[in-house]
Design a protein around this motif. Structure first.
Motif, PDB file in Angstrom:
ATOM      1  N   SER A 204      -4.134  -5.928  -1.897  1.00 51.87           N
ATOM      2  CA  SER A 204      -5.412  -6.646  -1.740  1.00 51.87           C
ATOM      3  C   SER A 204      -5.196  -8.152  -1.757  1.00 51.87           C
ATOM      4  CB  SER A 204      -6.379  -6.252  -2.863  1.00 51.87           C
ATOM      5  OG  SER A 204      -6.687  -4.877  -2.793  1.00 51.87           O
TER       6      SER A 204
ATOM      7  N   LYS B 249      -3.907  -9.319   1.544  1.00 50.19           N
ATOM      8  CA  LYS B 249      -4.977  -9.327   2.553  1.00 50.19           C
ATOM      9  C   LYS B 249      -5.874 -10.554   2.379  1.00 50.19           C
ATOM     10  CE  LYS B 249      -5.176  -4.314   3.235  1.00 50.19           C
ATOM     11  NZ  LYS B 249      -5.973  -3.084   3.033  1.00 50.19           N
ATOM     12  N   GLU B 250      -6.074 -10.950   1.128  1.00 44.48           N
ATOM     13  CA  GLU B 250      -6.924 -12.117   0.842  1.00 44.48           C
ATOM     14  C   GLU B 250      -6.279 -13.417   1.322  1.00 44.48           C
ATOM     15  OE1 GLU B 250      -7.575 -11.994  -3.335  1.00 44.48           O
ATOM     16  OE2 GLU B 250      -8.895 -10.238  -3.251  1.00 44.48           O
TER      17      GLU B 250
ATOM     18  N   ASP C 279      -1.787  -1.319  -5.113  1.00 45.86           N
ATOM     19  CA  ASP C 279      -3.046  -1.645  -4.445  1.00 45.86           C
ATOM     20  C   ASP C 279      -3.520  -3.072  -4.707  1.00 45.86           C
ATOM     21  OD1 ASP C 279      -3.095   0.907  -3.413  1.00 45.86           O
ATOM     22  OD2 ASP C 279      -4.299   1.734  -5.048  1.00 45.86           O
ATOM     23  N   LYS C 280      -3.340  -3.558  -5.949  1.00 47.69           N
ATOM     24  CA  LYS C 280      -3.776  -4.918  -6.272  1.00 47.69           C
ATOM     25  C   LYS C 280      -2.982  -5.952  -5.479  1.00 47.69           C
ATOM     26  CE  LYS C 280      -5.651  -4.226 -10.916  1.00 47.69           C
ATOM     27  NZ  LYS C 280      -5.552  -4.616 -12.355  1.00 47.69           N
TER      28      LYS C 280
ATOM     29  N   GLU D 160       0.839  -1.214   0.000  1.00 46.26           N
ATOM     30  CA  GLU D 160       0.000   0.000   0.000  1.00 46.26           C
ATOM     31  C   GLU D 160       0.868   1.255   0.000  1.00 46.26           C
ATOM     32  OE1 GLU D 160      -2.444  -0.583   3.411  1.00 46.26           O
ATOM     33  OE2 GLU D 160      -4.037  -1.624   2.289  1.00 46.26           O
TER      34      GLU D 160
END
Length: 293
Positions: A285, A288-289, A281-282, A276
């Motif tokens: 994410s 986080k997944e 951003d991808k 971040e």
């Protein structure tokens, strides 16, 4: 590699640098660095006669070019081999471009039919192995091919580029016990190869893949042993961010394997924050997944 390409590329570079034959060869009055005659260089450029590797090295350096740069230009004249082919395969794998992988495989298979060189055979097999992994069309790796790869890797006490790339592409086809034995020996078998920093990075990536392989197989003992080897390879302070990030991702997966969900989640949370801050951003994410709830 076409011998005529060496001379043709040499001439192009020399002319681009606006250097005379005499200047490059050191063949002029009171020259402090005579290498060979300008006539010999001219014959080399025209593909009429060969020249020793030692002299080529000196001539190239006399043009202000490293030998590695010169080889890079020579290889652009033909279907690439070795590292260039392996890196191309990696890019196509990321894109999922199976049709292009198949096309290159067929070209490599055709090249092997002409040359009958073992290196061309291994290069073709590396591309074929990925097609087989993805169950693309009817591509399969035969027991004979697996045995050939195993025998070749066993026979080499010191692995170079060709053996390392071959092993990395056949991890999912070789027996688990053999993958583990080769993985443990990988550091010893690449002792000479790793003296070049770029090569050490390649060894690190293969150890990463082997570690992840045993995590996916839920083999805790094997994964732990290889994770320690992986950690040693990246302990140098000059290892780049990419390799450290990859290591942390594998370590997070290992923590999940041994049931330490809290530590695993913390690793992926830290990676997400890092991405971040870098503006990815991808990737953030995705990290986080990967956390377990």
């Amino acid at each position: 590699m076409d011998a005529k390409s060496w001379g043709r590329v040499f001439r192009e570079i020399r002319e681009m640098k606006n250097l005379s034959l005499a200047k490059v060869a050191g063949d002029y009055e009171n020259s402090p660095n005579f290498i060979t005659s300008k006539q010999q260089v001219s014959r080399f450029e025209l593909g009429i006669s060969d020249i020793t590797l030692t002299k080529i090295y000196d001539l190239v350096e006399n043009m202000g070019l490293s030998f590695e740069e010169y080889l890079y230009h020579v290889r652009n004249y033909e279907l690439p081999s070795g590292r260039a082919l392996f890196e191309a395969l990696g890019r196509l794998q990321e894109l999922g471009n199976l049709a292009e992988i198949e096309k290159i495989y067929q070209e490599l298979e055709g090249r092997f039919a002409e040359t009958q060189k073992q290196t061309d055979y291994w290069n073709a097999l590396e591309y074929k192995s990925f097609l087989a992994q993805k169950n693309y069309k009817s591509y399969q790796i035969s027991e004979k091919e697996i045995q050939e790869v195993s025998d070749d890797l066993f026979s080499m006490l010191e692995w170079g580029e060709a053996e390392l790339f071959l092993f990395s592409e056949f991890i999912y086809f070789l027996p688990e016990t053999l993958v583990f034995e080769f993985s443990k020996e990988l550091i010893k078998r690449t002792k000479f190869y790793r003296k070049i920093p770029e090569n050490k990075t390649q060894v690190t990536l293969v150890i990463r893949d082997c570690t992840n392989y045993f995590i996916e197989k839920s083999q805790v003992e094997q994964a732990e042993i290889l994770l320690k080897s992986y950690e040693k390879l990246i302990e140098s302070p000059i290892i780049d961010v990419y390799n450290r990030k990859e290591y942390l991702s594998i370590k997070g997966n290992y923590q999940f394997l041994i049931g330490d969900i809290e530590k695993g989640n913390q690793i992926f949370e830290d990676l997400a924050i890092m991405y971040e801050k870098l503006g990815y951003d991808k990737a953030a994410s995705y990290m986080k997944e990967k956390r377990h709830k």
